[in-house]
Scaffold this active site. Structure first.
Site, PDB file in Angstrom:
ATOM      1  N   HIS A 630       0.813  -1.223   0.000  1.00 43.66           N
ATOM      2  CA  HIS A 630       0.000   0.000   0.000  1.00 43.66           C
ATOM      3  C   HIS A 630       0.844   1.270   0.000  1.00 43.66           C
ATOM      4  O   HIS A 630       0.330   2.349  -0.268  1.00 43.66           O
ATOM      5  CB  HIS A 630      -1.027  -0.014   1.139  1.00 43.66           C
ATOM      6  CG  HIS A 630      -0.496   0.327   2.490  1.00 43.66           C
ATOM      7  ND1 HIS A 630      -0.188  -0.622   3.434  1.00 43.66           N
ATOM      8  CD2 HIS A 630      -0.227   1.519   3.056  1.00 43.66           C
ATOM      9  CE1 HIS A 630       0.230  -0.020   4.537  1.00 43.66           C
ATOM     10  NE2 HIS A 630       0.233   1.281   4.325  1.00 43.66           N
ATOM     11  N   ASP A 678      -0.764  -7.410   1.158  1.00 49.23           N
ATOM     12  CA  ASP A 678      -0.098  -6.103   1.301  1.00 49.23           C
ATOM     13  C   ASP A 678       1.410  -6.300   1.458  1.00 49.23           C
ATOM     14  O   ASP A 678       1.950  -6.163   2.554  1.00 49.23           O
ATOM     15  CB  ASP A 678      -0.704  -5.376   2.515  1.00 49.23           C
ATOM     16  CG  ASP A 678      -0.310  -3.916   2.562  1.00 49.23           C
ATOM     17  OD1 ASP A 678       0.268  -3.431   1.564  1.00 49.23           O
ATOM     18  OD2 ASP A 678      -0.574  -3.267   3.589  1.00 49.23           O
ATOM     19  N   SER A 774       4.085   2.077   8.266  1.00 46.32           N
ATOM     20  CA  SER A 774       3.717   1.076   7.256  1.00 46.32           C
ATOM     21  C   SER A 774       4.918   0.512   6.538  1.00 46.32           C
ATOM     22  O   SER A 774       5.856   1.242   6.213  1.00 46.32           O
ATOM     23  CB  SER A 774       2.823   1.720   6.207  1.00 46.32           C
ATOM     24  OG  SER A 774       1.542   1.773   6.677  1.00 46.32           O
TER      25      SER A 774
HETATM   26  N1  ARG Z   1      -1.226   2.345   7.048  1.00 51.01           N
HETATM   27  C1  ARG Z   1      -0.430   3.014   8.026  1.00 51.01           C
HETATM   28  C2  ARG Z   1       0.760   3.736   7.374  1.00 51.01           C
HETATM   29  O1  ARG Z   1       0.551   4.255   6.317  1.00 51.01           O
HETATM   30  C3  ARG Z   1      -0.023   2.090   9.124  1.00 51.01           C
HETATM   31  C4  ARG Z   1      -1.192   1.769   9.929  1.00 51.01           C
HETATM   32  C5  ARG Z   1      -0.926   0.852  11.032  1.00 51.01           C
HETATM   33  N2  ARG Z   1      -1.943   1.086  11.975  1.00 51.01           N
HETATM   34  C6  ARG Z   1      -2.063   0.471  13.079  1.00 51.01           C
HETATM   35  N3  ARG Z   1      -3.004   0.855  13.917  1.00 51.01           N
HETATM   36  N4  ARG Z   1      -1.251  -0.512  13.405  1.00 51.01           N
HETATM   37  O2  ARG Z   1       1.803   3.941   7.891  1.00 51.01           O
END
Ligand code: ARG
Length: 827
Positions: A630, A678, A774
């Site tokens: 992502h 992902d 992420s």
């Molecule tokens: N999608 C998020 C990012 O862009 C990470 C999200 C992880 N969230 C969580 N509550 N563990 O960095």
């Protein structure tokens, strides 16, 4: 006539900005002429009688004068040349040339075979006519100052009738000016006058009957219009005959294009048998298939950026196709082996009467199966079962459909009995049941590109009992025997048969675990008493379920390599496992603390996009990193060029080693709606130097299908936000200890947790990853040998650190073969 084939004065490849701009030169301001200083008038002096001296008359064209004149001529020539050169350079610096390439259909002119000859009178007259029309359109538009010219490149027939005209345009714009590229197409479309009365898309473009719906016009880089020395114009008219399309170079670069035309009424199918190019996300090397005769971006059917040896085929939507092959760097081998053929248009969809007997009985598929199906498809199947108690079951191969939400669909819209669904590709089968004896199923392509072929089995099922007696219904729709529930085997493909099995490990007795084969010798104590992992060193015959040790002895465990246990008598299964890391250097970590120690997580990477920290990643080898798909979603983020990888970093921005990213491999089944699959691999442009081993080290990839145990303690690290409300990430690398959470519990919390995901955190919240983390690692230390294993990749979660909503991570153990496909050196 000017042709974009590189032999013309305005040919695109040679047409650099400088040779256009010469005509745009504005005369330099007049230089002030320096007047000679005035001399005081000479006083008349007394008459001097001049004695006429007899001078010998020297001829004007003597040697001396000739030399002087010649020198003066040379100086003047040099000054003129220099001035022209200066003007030329200064002008070329301040002008930009914009190229456009497009096509439209002229509805009321019949095609003549002579149009194929670019020198023929017929072609020249149509070309001139169209060029004049284009000149009129643009010289009377707001862009008249910038418009330079239009050139008709091809006039062909097409399945819609009339003529299809391919052309390109040039605009020259002062450097500092912002040029609205979309406006160029808008001007052309707005100039077509259609009448609402006769309800047709054909209108008048300065007297030409142009089909409004056929107009496509895109910006293009000039070099794409010219393929010097390797341009092939191929015409085919025998259906299903294979016309070879082969080109290869053992040294040197290759830039070729193939214009393919079929007889009218037919389509073209291109089959690629093998392709040798360098894999770098199509930056240098690519094979691009267009649904037109020129490289018009919006007509791209497909782009291949990776070498391939498996057969792939693509179908055009008209009787034309352009294939461009680009491999500009000098390397050992590059080339393409394939063929094209002329095929008739295929109607998709049918009416199907299902049999009374339950079970799958037939197949339907996407148009032109097994070829990639072209965009703009629409198929309707009408199903009917013989009894009202029988419904229709559809078994999708490597594909699934889910209820459509607010977002659009990426891989096909499905309308089934008036309900909308989106399709997506996955790595297993799914069954969709229509609880009605009548099924109206419609597939519409949603992708702009060609898409992977689809195969669907159909049959009738008993509405009141979808699965046979003593069978369990998986969430993939499949039916598996009850006896296979909770047996440790993923029969449902999405592990739904292994969920809600109770949190306790089975207390195995000898006969129980012997019948549950997968529990035995898989490196984990599945049985409470550990019986399943006893007596695991016996020598057994070699097959694909075993691991071959150095001395040709086979060991029962297929994934014995680098699992931390010496299984082979010679220890060969644990040799060369460079990701090893002992616990000792981590003893000083403060559990529950937030700042890490410098060098504590040597596999942690910060990925910067256009200079700013954007995501995390983990080092898995000297040149490969593992991250989340992502992070690279969309055309800008999936381009490796704006990315840099920062390794050996503790304080954000102070990396010990920085490398550009050469290639990003996003998992082919990544689903942007559900975050399934992902995972992405990144190849560095420069491998990190061996002498940085102290600060940069790879983390181990888990063995395939490694089971994780809820309650196990692992670590998450990253420079992401420390709070949901924070607006930016942290400066110092943060760490937090989290617990692996039972899958069943996580599924009941979120609902949409697939077998490719795992959950970790603390149920009270507070310890979690957040935005910016992420792609970073969820690292677990194996007790047996102290090695650190990349168990998860930070993927998603509801908010950050909320109670009862743990973080969701990509389950890396499901992707071991996929990783090895690109990083064989890890084996
Ligand atoms: N999608 C998020 C990012 O862009 C990470 C999200 C992880 N969230 C969580 N509550 N563990 O960095």
């Amino acid at each position: 006539m000017e042709k974009p084939n590189c032999d013309d004065s305005a040919k695109p490849a040679d047409l650099n900005v400088s040779n256009i701009s010469v005509q745009m030169v504005t005369p330099p301001e007049k230089l002030p002429v320096r007047k000679p200083p005035r001399r005081p008038p000479r006083k008349p002096i007394g008459k001097v009688k001049l004695k006429k001296k007899k001078v010998k008359k020297v001829p004007f064209w003597n040697i001396q004068n000739k030399i002087i004149l010649f020198t003066a001529f040379l100086i003047i020539l040099a000054v003129i040349t220099w001035t022209l050169l200066w003007l030329h350079i200064s002008q070329s610096e301040s002008k930009d040339a914009f190229y456009f390439v497009g096509l439209f259909r002229i509805a009321n002119i019949e095609f003549l075979p002579e149009y194929r000859q670019k020198e023929s009178r017929e072609f020249l007259s149509v070309a001139q006519n169209v060029q004049q029309v284009m000149n009129l359109v643009y010289t009377t538009s707001a862009f008249s100052k910038f418009y330079k010219k239009s050139v008709v490149a091809d006039v062909s027939n097409n399945n819609e009738g009339g003529l299809l005209v391919h052309f390109w345009l040039v605009f020259v714009v002062p450097h500092a000016k912002v040029f609205c590229e979309e406006c160029v197409a808008a001007i052309l479309k707005d100039s077509i006058q259609t009448s609402i009365v006769n309800r047709t898309s054909v209108g008048s473009l300065q007297g030409l009957a142009v089909d409004m719906d056929s107009v496509v016009l895109n910006g293009v880089s000039s070099f794409k219009l010219c393929y010097k020395g390797c341009a092939h114009d191929l015409y085919a008219d025998h259906p299903f005959q294979h016309f070879p399309l082969e080109i290869s170079a053992t040294s040197g670069h290759l830039m070729c294009h193939f214009k393919l035309t079929a007889s009218v009424g037919y389509l073209i199918r291109l089959s690629i048998v093998s392709l040798q190019i360098e894999a770098d996300n199509c930056i240098t090397d690519s094979l691009t298939i267009y649904d037109s005769l020129m490289p018009i971006k919006s007509t791209i059917l497909y782009r291949i950026c990776e070498p391939t040896r498996s057969l792939m085929s693509f179908v055009s939507t008209n009787n034309l196709m352009l294939v461009t092959f680009k491999s500009p760097r000098v390397r050992k081998l590059s080339g393409i082996r394939g063929y094209f053929e002329v095929i008739p248009e295929e109607k998709c969809g049918s009416t199907i009467l299902a049999k009374e007997s339950i079970g799958f009985e037939g197949k339907i598929s996407s148009p032109y199966f097994p070829s990639y199906y072209p965009p703009k498809c629409k198929c309707t199947w009408k199903f009917q079962t013989p009894l009202p108690s029988l419904g229709i079951a559809l078994k999708f191969h490597n594909y699934t459909i889910t209820k459509k939400n607010m977002k659009g669909c990426d891989h096909g819209w499905w309308e089934i009995n008036e309900h909308m669904y989106c399709g997506s590709y996955i790595d297993h089968q799914t069954v969709f049941r229509i609880a009605s004896s009548v099924g109206h199923v419609q597939l519409q392509c949603s992708s702009r590109l060609s898409d992977k072929p689809l195969l669907v089995e159909y049959g009738s099922y008993n509405i009141s009992q979808p699965c046979p007696a003593r069978h369990f219904r998986c969430s993939t729709g499949l039916c598996v025997p009850q006896a296979r529930r909770c047996d440790g085997i993923n029969d449902c493909f999405d592990e739904s048969d292994e969920l809600f099995c109770g949190m306790l490990k089975p207390a195995c007795n000898v006969s129980a675990f012997q019948s549950q084969a997968p529990l035995v010798c898989d490196g984990f104590r599945d049985c409470e008493d550990g019986q399943d992992e006893e007596n695991c060193t016996q020598r057994i015959p070699c097959n694909n379920q075993t691991f071959k040790c150095g001395n040709d002895v086979c060991f029962k465990k297929k994934n014995a390599k680098c699992d931390g246990t010496v299984d082979c008598p010679d220890g060969s299964d644990e040799k060369g496992c460079s990701c090893s890391r002992t616990a000792s250097s981590l003893l000083h970590r403060i559990i529950g603390g937030s700042d890490t120690q410098e060098g504590g997580w040597p596999w942690q990477v910060s990925l910067h996009f256009v200079g700013s920290a954007y995501c995390g990643a983990s080092v898995i080898s000297r040149e490969w990193l593992l991250s989340a798909a992502h992070c690279f979603q969309g055309s800008r983020l999936s381009d490796p060029r704006p990315w840099t990888a920062h390794l050996g970093m503790y304080i954000q921005g102070n990396a010990k080693f920085v490398s550009p990213v050469r290639r990003i491999v996003v998992h082919e089944y990544y689903n942007s709606q559900t975050f399934d699959y992902d995972i992405a691999l990144l190849q560095l442009s420069t491998a990190w130097p061996e002498n940085m081993k102290q600060l940069i080290q790879p983390i181990c990839i888990p063995p395939l299908g490694q089971k994780v145990h809820s309650g196990e303690k692992c670590w998450i690290t990253g420079w992401g936000r420390r709070n949901e409300a924070d607006s930016k990430g942290s400066t110092i690398l943060q760490q937090a200890e989290v617990e692996l959470i039972d899958q069943t519990l996580c599924v009941s919390t979120y609902g949409i947790v697939t077998a490719r995901m795992l959950c970790a955190g603390v149920m009270s919240g507070k310890r979690d990853a957040c935005k910016g983390d992420s792609g970073g690692p969820l690292s677990c230390q194996r007790k047996s040998d102290g090695k650190w294993i990349l168990t998860g990749i930070v993927s998603w979660g509801r908010g950050c650190g909320r109670a009862d909503f743990p973080g969701v991570y990509t389950r890396v153990s499901n992707f071991v073969p996929w990783i090895h496909r690109y990083v064989p050196s890890l084996l």
